[in-house]
Design a protein around this motif. Structure first.
Motif, short mmCIF file in Angstrom:
data_model
loop_
_atom_site.label_atom_id
_atom_site.label_comp_id
_atom_site.label_asym_id
_atom_site.label_seq_id
_atom_site.Cartn_x
_atom_site.Cartn_y
_atom_site.Cartn_z
N TYR A 58 0.84 -1.20 0.00
CA TYR A 58 0.00 0.00 0.00
C TYR A 58 0.87 1.25 0.00
N LEU A 59 0.28 2.32 -0.51
CA LEU A 59 0.78 3.67 -0.26
C LEU A 59 -0.08 4.25 0.84
N ASN A 60 0.54 4.60 1.97
CA ASN A 60 -0.19 5.15 3.10
C ASN A 60 -0.17 6.67 3.05
N VAL A 61 -1.34 7.29 2.97
CA VAL A 61 -1.44 8.74 2.87
C VAL A 61 -2.15 9.25 4.13
N CYS A 62 -1.40 9.94 4.97
CA CYS A 62 -1.93 10.53 6.20
C CYS A 62 -1.51 11.99 6.27
N PRO A 63 -2.43 12.91 6.54
CA PRO A 63 -2.07 14.34 6.63
C PRO A 63 -1.07 14.59 7.74
N GLU A 64 -0.21 15.60 7.53
CA GLU A 64 0.77 15.97 8.55
C GLU A 64 0.07 16.54 9.77
N ASN A 65 0.65 16.27 10.92
CA ASN A 65 0.17 16.81 12.20
C ASN A 65 -1.28 16.43 12.49
N ASN A 66 -1.73 15.29 11.88
CA ASN A 66 -3.09 14.81 12.12
C ASN A 66 -4.16 15.83 11.76
N VAL A 67 -3.87 16.66 10.76
CA VAL A 67 -4.89 17.60 10.28
C VAL A 67 -6.05 16.81 9.69
N PRO A 68 -7.29 17.04 10.12
CA PRO A 68 -8.41 16.24 9.63
C PRO A 68 -8.59 16.38 8.12
N LEU A 69 -8.84 15.24 7.48
CA LEU A 69 -9.17 15.28 6.06
C LEU A 69 -10.53 15.95 5.88
N SER A 70 -10.64 16.79 4.86
CA SER A 70 -11.93 17.43 4.62
C SER A 70 -12.91 16.42 4.06
N LYS A 71 -14.19 16.66 4.32
CA LYS A 71 -15.22 15.78 3.81
C LYS A 71 -15.20 15.71 2.29
N CYS A 72 -14.85 16.83 1.67
CA CYS A 72 -14.85 16.87 0.21
C CYS A 72 -13.71 16.04 -0.37
N ILE A 97 -2.15 1.84 -9.46
CA ILE A 97 -3.05 1.75 -8.31
C ILE A 97 -4.49 1.68 -8.78
N GLU A 98 -5.25 0.75 -8.21
CA GLU A 98 -6.67 0.64 -8.48
C GLU A 98 -7.45 1.21 -7.30
N MET A 99 -8.31 2.17 -7.58
CA MET A 99 -9.02 2.86 -6.52
C MET A 99 -10.01 1.94 -5.79
N MET A 100 -10.46 0.88 -6.44
CA MET A 100 -11.44 0.01 -5.83
C MET A 100 -10.89 -0.70 -4.59
N HIS A 101 -9.56 -0.78 -4.48
CA HIS A 101 -8.95 -1.42 -3.32
C HIS A 101 -8.47 -0.40 -2.28
N SER A 102 -8.81 0.88 -2.44
CA SER A 102 -8.40 1.87 -1.46
C SER A 102 -9.21 1.72 -0.18
N VAL A 103 -8.57 2.02 0.94
CA VAL A 103 -9.20 1.88 2.26
C VAL A 103 -9.03 3.18 3.03
N ASN A 104 -10.12 3.64 3.63
CA ASN A 104 -10.10 4.84 4.47
C ASN A 104 -10.28 4.43 5.93
N VAL A 105 -9.24 4.61 6.73
CA VAL A 105 -9.28 4.27 8.14
C VAL A 105 -8.92 5.52 8.94
N HIS A 106 -9.85 5.95 9.78
CA HIS A 106 -9.66 7.14 10.60
C HIS A 106 -9.30 8.33 9.71
N ASN A 107 -8.09 8.85 9.84
CA ASN A 107 -7.71 10.05 9.10
C ASN A 107 -6.72 9.75 7.98
N CYS A 108 -6.66 8.48 7.56
CA CYS A 108 -5.68 8.07 6.54
C CYS A 108 -6.36 7.32 5.40
#
Length: 611
Positions: A112-126, A207-218
């Protein structure tokens, strides 16, 4: 009949206001969001906008004094119109700041490529919504990952890559030429990259988007396959799987704007003072800001010269500037959304050309203005020294500073805040956010400024200057509080109707009373001084304080704090008004032309009555 003659004489002035403010409106309106897209933080933007008004504070009185002394008003006026157009156009060549687009490469049974915002900045709903809307897509990414012995061993033993892994006795890897595909998958014949070396590993992953996973803020994006290109044409494809858990930091560049928006930080983390991009940006903004500041000052001076003993008609001339501002802001916002393919990164190219074209037209119209070079005062600085010792004059300047602070907050951060509200709550508005921002400017002008500029003389006659000033501060408090409870950006269109009082009426009071205060022959200097105090101290402080508070507390809380501050200043102003009215000794000294006083509704009326 005299009124008709005034209107005919003032026609070129009205056209000037219309074209000049219409020309600078797109750039001035969207400049903070341009800075945001380039990667500047609210603190950096606030610092920039705190310096720019100080330049106005310095330049305006100097230019005004030069004009009054040497009678070169029209020459300087035309020069700065041309300067504003050229600098606005030149901003299109400013590069964005370098972003650190780093993600974590996590390889085990799957990779996986793990994408998490710096300093735990919340991901926007959009942002989350846009990723999920693209769940059926696939895209490619180029990776430059930190190398290690573990990475090297996994790649050579488990990725089917052992034919290309040549180990030396020192366990270092021999460098092998690496060739990348273009989007069309055509192999490049030359490249200065390597497929791996002792420091980095270069990969092209699918990368296939169908296998992407959203867990908490990542977000975790599953890698379907990885590719290497060598020897002009040979391609090695494989599914990266590791025997033991492998983690590496990778710089990434993906073909998907949605993913890059998720990966790319919203602001540059390092020191911008070390970057050439920042200094180019700051220089051009400074020239643009100083240019339009001088034009505003000289334009108002020319307007009052042409009006003669009818300064109450100033609002009716100035309202044409508001009309131009509104029309071109709406048009520019619509153009930006039409020419932009992304909901996040907008294409600002149209407004650079629009500003240049309109300001060139303004240059031609301004060259036809009949400019009156007034007589000069021989004791300008001595007389100003006397003025600045009067408590009512100091009160007027203090009010101008407070209004400037409130205005600076709105000018620099309203559109920034609207984009934040849209990204956190109303995703559907993002693809037409620039059109909405243009409409907001239109409502500010047509629903607020135009009617209040037009009727400002009548309002000042009925209420008096001081009561108008208290009204402005009270409405600012209401306006800021309304912003702070905003959840849908569309409601800003209703709130902006108050701009007629907080800017239209406020600016008319500011300029008309500065003209009343001016000594014979020092009109340009006095208007320049008052305008410089409004921008150089007020707007400067508002930009700096607003930027720092916005960065620390966020937009909603910052506007709430400004609401409380405005309400407090309104209460203080009302209290001072009672004190001034009760003390008749606090009137203007005899060396000021006319017999007006500052506060009372019945005072200074003769300066505002139609003759």
């Amino acid at each position: 009949m005299p009124l008709i003659q005034v209107d005919v004489k003032m026609l070129p002035m009205k056209v000037h206001y219309f074209l000049f403010m219409g020309g600078v409106a797109p750039m001035t309106t969207f400049l903070p969001t341009i800075a945001k897209q380039l990667g500047y933080s609210t603190i950096v933007v606030g610092t920039i906008y705190s310096i720019l008004p100080i330049l106005s504070l310095i330049i305006k009185p100097i230019v005004g004094a030069i004009v009054d002394q040497f009678r070169v008003k029209k020459l300087i006026f035309l020069t700065f119109i041309l300067l504003s157009g050229l600098t606005a156009f030149s901003l299109m060549f400013v590069p964005e700041l370098p972003f650190n687009t780093t993600v974590e490469f996590n390889c085990h049974d799957v990779t996986y490529l793990n994408v998490c915002p710096e300093n735990n900045v919340p991901l926007s709903k959009c942002s989350i919504k846009r990723v999920k809307e693209n769940v059926g897509d696939q895209f490619g990414c180029e990776l430059k990952c930190d190398n290690s012995i573990h990475f090297r061993n996994e790649m050579c033993s488990n990725w089917g890559f052992n034919d290309y892994c040549l180990f030396s006795n020192s366990s270092s890897v021999k460098t092998i030429d690496y060739y990348e595909p273009k989007n069309s998958q055509i192999i490049r014949t030359k490249s200065n990259k390597k497929y791996f070396n002792d420091d980095h590993v270069y990969l092209f992953v699918l990368i296939e988007m169908m296998h992407s996973v959203n867990v908490h803020n990542c977000f975790y994006f599953r890698i379907k396959s990885a590719s290497f290109f060598f020897n002009d044409s040979e391609i090695v494809n494989h599914t990266p799987v590791c025997n033991t858990s492998l983690r590496s930091q990778c710089q990434v560049q993906c073909s998907s704007e949605v993913i890059m928006d998720l990966i790319t930080p919203q602001k540059f983390k390092g020191s911008v003072l070390e970057l050439n991009q920042f200094w180019i940006f700051f220089l051009l903004i400074s020239l643009f800001w100083v240019g339009q500041a001088v034009i505003y000052s000289l334009g108002d001076s020319i307007c009052f010269d042409l009006l003669g003993n009818k300064p109450n008609l100033y609002g009716k001339q100035r309202c044409w500037g508001a009309i131009g501002w509104g029309i071109f802001s709406i048009f520019a916002g619509w153009l930006l959304d039409i020419f932009s393919s992304s909901d996040v990164n907008k294409n600002y190219l149209p407004i650079y050309f629009l500003c240049l074209l309109v300001l060139l037209c303004n240059f031609f119209v301004a060259s036809k203005l009949g400019v009156t070079e007034t007589k000069i005062s021989t004791n300008i600085f001595k007389d100003f020294g006397k003025l600045l010792t009067e408590i009512k004059v100091l009160g007027f300047l203090s009010w101008a500073i407070v209004v400037g602070i409130c205005t600076g907050m709105i000018w620099q951060y309203l559109f920034w805040y609207i984009e934040d509200v849209a990204s956190m709550n109303e995703c559907n508005t993002q693809h037409w956010i620039k059109t909405l921002q243009g409409l907001i400017s239109g409502v500010q002008c047509f629903g607020g400024e135009v009617p209040f500029f037009f009727w400002s003389g009548w309002i000042m006659k009925r209420l008096g200057h001081l009561n108008c000033m208290s009204l402005v501060l009270g409405v600012f408090a209401f306006r800021f509080f309304a912003y702070s409870i905003l959840t849908n950006p569309i409601w800003v269109l209703v709130i902006e109707l108050t701009n007629g009082i907080t800017f239209g009426l406020a600016y008319a009071v500011l300029m008309s009373y500065a003209s009343i205060l001016a000594l014979p022959g020092s009109e340009s200097t006095m208007i320049g001084l008052v305008g410089g105090v409004f921008e150089g101290i007020g707007v400067s402080l508002g930009s700096l304080i607003g930027g720092c508070l916005y960065d620390k507390y966020g937009g909603a809380q910052t506007f709430r704090l400004f609401a409380y501050g405005s309400a407090l200043m309104c209460a203080i102003h009302l209290l001072c008004q009672k004190v001034l009215k009760s003390n008749k000794k606090l009137s203007f000294p005899s060396f000021i032309s006319g017999s007006t006083e500052y506060a009372s509704p019945n005072e200074a009326i003769h300066m505002l009555i139609d003759n």
